[in-house]
Design a protein around this motif. Structure first.
Motif, mmCIF file in Angstrom:
data_model
loop_
_atom_site.group_PDB
_atom_site.id
_atom_site.type_symbol
_atom_site.label_atom_id
_atom_site.label_comp_id
_atom_site.label_asym_id
_atom_site.label_seq_id
_atom_site.Cartn_x
_atom_site.Cartn_y
_atom_site.Cartn_z
ATOM 1 N N ALA A 36 0.922 -1.394 -0.080
ATOM 2 C CA ALA A 36 -0.041 -0.262 0.086
ATOM 3 C C ALA A 36 0.752 1.234 0.063
ATOM 4 O O ALA A 36 0.435 2.453 -0.520
ATOM 5 N N ALA A 37 2.082 1.249 0.742
ATOM 6 C CA ALA A 37 2.918 2.494 0.697
ATOM 7 C C ALA A 37 3.200 3.245 -0.543
ATOM 8 O O ALA A 37 3.038 4.597 -0.437
ATOM 9 N N PRO A 38 3.415 2.634 -1.856
ATOM 10 C CA PRO A 38 3.840 3.253 -2.645
ATOM 11 C C PRO A 38 2.724 4.373 -3.200
ATOM 12 O O PRO A 38 2.892 5.253 -3.931
ATOM 13 N N TYR A 39 1.361 4.095 -2.568
ATOM 14 C CA TYR A 39 0.210 5.015 -3.151
ATOM 15 C C TYR A 39 0.013 6.081 -2.459
ATOM 16 O O TYR A 39 -0.869 7.099 -2.784
ATOM 17 N N GLY A 40 0.958 6.343 -1.261
ATOM 18 C CA GLY A 40 0.723 7.368 -0.569
ATOM 19 C C GLY A 40 1.004 7.388 1.064
ATOM 20 O O GLY A 40 1.485 6.168 1.389
ATOM 21 N N PRO A 41 1.154 8.273 1.864
ATOM 22 C CA PRO A 41 1.586 8.095 3.126
ATOM 23 C C PRO A 41 0.608 7.395 4.169
ATOM 24 O O PRO A 41 1.010 7.238 5.407
ATOM 25 N N ARG A 42 -0.711 7.407 3.715
ATOM 26 C CA ARG A 42 -1.554 6.984 4.849
ATOM 27 C C ARG A 42 -2.250 5.582 3.973
ATOM 28 O O ARG A 42 -2.503 5.388 2.845
ATOM 29 N N ILE A 43 -2.757 4.716 5.054
ATOM 30 C CA ILE A 43 -3.274 3.247 4.622
ATOM 31 C C ILE A 43 -4.487 3.382 5.523
ATOM 32 O O ILE A 43 -4.649 3.910 6.467
ATOM 33 N N LEU A 44 -5.403 2.547 4.945
ATOM 34 C CA LEU A 44 -6.754 2.116 5.770
ATOM 35 C C LEU A 44 -6.981 0.695 6.150
ATOM 36 O O LEU A 44 -6.455 -0.301 5.129
ATOM 37 N N VAL A 45 -6.967 0.520 7.364
ATOM 38 C CA VAL A 45 -7.190 -1.007 7.745
ATOM 39 C C VAL A 45 -8.797 -1.043 8.320
ATOM 40 O O VAL A 45 -9.308 -0.429 8.905
ATOM 41 N N GLU A 46 -9.213 -2.208 7.478
ATOM 42 C CA GLU A 46 -10.813 -2.235 7.337
ATOM 43 C C GLU A 46 -10.768 -4.012 8.150
ATOM 44 O O GLU A 46 -10.046 -4.952 7.636
ATOM 45 N N GLU A 47 -12.021 -4.339 8.839
ATOM 46 C CA GLU A 47 -12.460 -5.627 9.094
ATOM 47 C C GLU A 47 -12.536 -6.221 7.795
ATOM 48 O O GLU A 47 -13.265 -5.599 6.973
ATOM 49 N N PHE A 48 -12.078 -7.415 7.758
ATOM 50 C CA PHE A 48 -12.471 -8.327 6.482
ATOM 51 C C PHE A 48 -13.975 -8.897 6.500
ATOM 52 O O PHE A 48 -14.099 -9.418 7.653
ATOM 53 N N ILE A 49 -14.651 -8.509 5.571
ATOM 54 C CA ILE A 49 -16.133 -9.288 5.867
ATOM 55 C C ILE A 49 -16.322 -9.956 4.789
ATOM 56 O O ILE A 49 -16.190 -9.714 3.297
ATOM 57 N N ARG A 50 -16.593 -11.436 4.780
ATOM 58 C CA ARG A 50 -16.973 -12.388 3.898
ATOM 59 C C ARG A 50 -18.309 -12.204 3.463
ATOM 60 O O ARG A 50 -19.160 -11.788 4.023
ATOM 61 N N GLY A 51 -18.609 -12.294 2.213
ATOM 62 C CA GLY A 51 -19.825 -12.117 1.494
ATOM 63 C C GLY A 51 -19.770 -11.979 0.100
ATOM 64 O O GLY A 51 -18.546 -12.151 -0.678
ATOM 65 N N ARG A 52 -20.861 -11.472 -0.536
ATOM 66 C CA ARG A 52 -20.946 -11.106 -2.027
ATOM 67 C C ARG A 52 -20.526 -10.040 -2.190
ATOM 68 O O ARG A 52 -21.056 -9.005 -1.521
ATOM 69 N N GLU A 53 -19.450 -9.824 -3.250
ATOM 70 C CA GLU A 53 -19.464 -8.345 -3.571
ATOM 71 C C GLU A 53 -20.362 -7.803 -4.702
ATOM 72 O O GLU A 53 -20.484 -8.354 -5.649
ATOM 73 N N LEU A 54 -20.813 -6.591 -4.358
ATOM 74 C CA LEU A 54 -21.614 -5.790 -5.212
ATOM 75 C C LEU A 54 -21.433 -4.325 -5.418
ATOM 76 O O LEU A 54 -20.654 -3.881 -4.674
ATOM 77 N N THR A 55 -21.956 -3.934 -6.451
ATOM 78 C CA THR A 55 -21.739 -2.508 -6.625
ATOM 79 C C THR A 55 -23.046 -2.236 -7.324
ATOM 80 O O THR A 55 -23.945 -2.575 -7.882
ATOM 81 N N VAL A 56 -23.330 -0.628 -6.675
ATOM 82 C CA VAL A 56 -24.673 -0.033 -7.086
ATOM 83 C C VAL A 56 -24.261 1.445 -7.727
ATOM 84 O O VAL A 56 -23.627 1.977 -6.986
ATOM 85 N N GLY A 57 -24.563 1.627 -8.950
ATOM 86 C CA GLY A 57 -24.344 2.902 -9.398
ATOM 87 C C GLY A 57 -25.437 3.878 -9.077
ATOM 88 O O GLY A 57 -26.767 3.405 -8.797
ATOM 89 N N VAL A 58 -25.276 5.259 -9.295
ATOM 90 C CA VAL A 58 -26.463 6.265 -9.070
ATOM 91 C C VAL A 58 -26.186 6.881 -10.202
ATOM 92 O O VAL A 58 -25.052 7.632 -10.397
#
Length: 185
Positions: free
Chosen positions: A38-60
């Motif tokens: 992650a480091a080459p993309y900037g000085p800050r990283i985000l750490v999130e809980e991993f959530i198992r499930g179906r990947e979805l996307t919804v456009g507006v």
């Protein structure tokens, strides 16, 4: 791995698209490699809980949620390679969901769009967890916009061609500009 985190977690750059630099850390010994990715993309990283499930996307588009797209990648998650290598990912458009679940997913996408003050278009990526709850991962304020990108795929379900979607966006922008110009006159 820092104290307070437990595996699995998702490590990703704060300001990067296309899943560049994203890792899923399954074991503590994978932490350093994930941070280094992650480091080459900037000085800050985000750490999130991993959530198992179906990947979805919804456009507006405008203020209307589009049909939901389900993303089924042959990779552990929809990473850069899965996004841009033909044949590694299947897209179900529209996603096969119970009507109440589909409504909840679209409502979550629209709520995120509004909460962030987006206008004209956005695309919200979500995980549908094991309880059929939509969990927002991120909002793409400038989603991919080629004829084969996810937002145009969803619009095609409404029989909107790529050209018609582009025309709508231009008309919305012109209308917004006219409204702003009139308000300042």
């Amino acid at each position: 791995m820092p104290e307070g985190f437990s595996c699995p977690v998702v490590v990703k750059p704060v300001s990067q698209g296309s899943s560049g630099g994203v890792s899923i850390v399954q074991r503590p010994e994978e932490w350093d490699a994930a941070v280094a990715s992650a480091a080459p993309y900037g000085p800050r990283i985000l750490v999130e809980e991993f959530i198992r499930g179906r990947e979805l996307t919804v456009g507006v588009l405008g203020e209307e949620p589009l049909p939901i797209v389900e993303i089924r990648s042959s990779h552990p998650f929809f990473d850069y390679t899965a996004k841009y290598t033909a044949g590694l990912t299947d897209y179900l458009v529209p996603a096969t969901l119970e009507p109440r679940v589909a409504s909840a997913v679209q409502a979550a996408g629209l709520a995120a769009h509004r909460a962030l003050g987006c206008r004209h278009l956005s695309r919200t990526d979500l995980i549908l967890d094991s309880q059929d709850r939509p969990v927002i991962l991120e909002v793409n304020t400038i989603p991919g916009f080629t004829p084969t990108s996810l937002l145009p795929k969803a619009a095609a379900c409404l029989r909107l061609s790529y050209e018609e979607v582009c025309e709508r966006l231009v008309l919305m922008a012109v209308h917004s500009h006219e409204s702003i110009t009139t308000a300042h006159s």
